[in-house]
Write a protein that holds these residues in place. Sequence first.
Motif: not given
Length: 249
Positions: A1-8, A119-127, A143-145, A150-154
């Motif tokens: 997980m990217l640091p900004i996503d972990a922080a969010a 906004f990015a540091f407080t809002t996960p993309v999955s939400d 769905d594509v986004a 999710r595939m980017s982390f893999l």
Amino acid sequence: MLPIDAAAHSSRWRRRHPVDKAVLGLGLTVLAISLPPWPGAALVLVTALVLLLGPAAVPAGRLWRAYRVPLGFCVTGALPLLMRVGGPGGFLSPAPDGPLRAGELLLRTSAASLGVLLFAFTTPVSDLLPRLVRAGVPAPLVDVALVTYRMSFLLLDSVRRVHRAQAARLGHTTRAATWRSLGGLGATAFVRSFDRAARLQTGLAGRGYDGALRVLVPEARVSARFTTASVTLLAALAALTFVLERPLS
């Protein structure tokens, strides 16, 4: 997980509705690009920093690591304004108002970047992504986004593993070895990404995929108090800007 996503995901405002945080963060961004650079963008920059480090509780080190990338683009975009092509001074000469224009652009862009980061540091993309369908965004596009996210982390994890394996096998001891390892890394990541995509498609087909990915979204309601406070803060910043507005020179 990217640091900004972990922080969010660990943010104090994680459980707030994305609309609440969009009004504040993106509202600051709009003010930064629409108000006069001084003192408007400067006030927005300070306000965003205070909100990020204070109520949002974003670690300063993590914020700097994320902010330095857009800040570099801001500085790079402002530097050309210092010079002028053609004119009495020759083919390339200092622009008369170069420092002023460069400073104004740097203030605007750096403040706007902090608004987006709030906004990015407080809002996960999955939400955020699943809620876009309710806002009228076509479901296939969302769905594509979501799958790409999710595939980017893999893919990043695969690249990290291959790079670690190459380093353990002395694949970066010389410049030639480094270039060979880099080529092998790109080829391996390319093959693995297609393999994972094929397996994902097979798995979805086996689970009766009908064209829509259904995921659980944390329950959250738009807070009238938070939104009202955000709008009040934005209006106060705009009013204070017009009261204190003075030219830089």
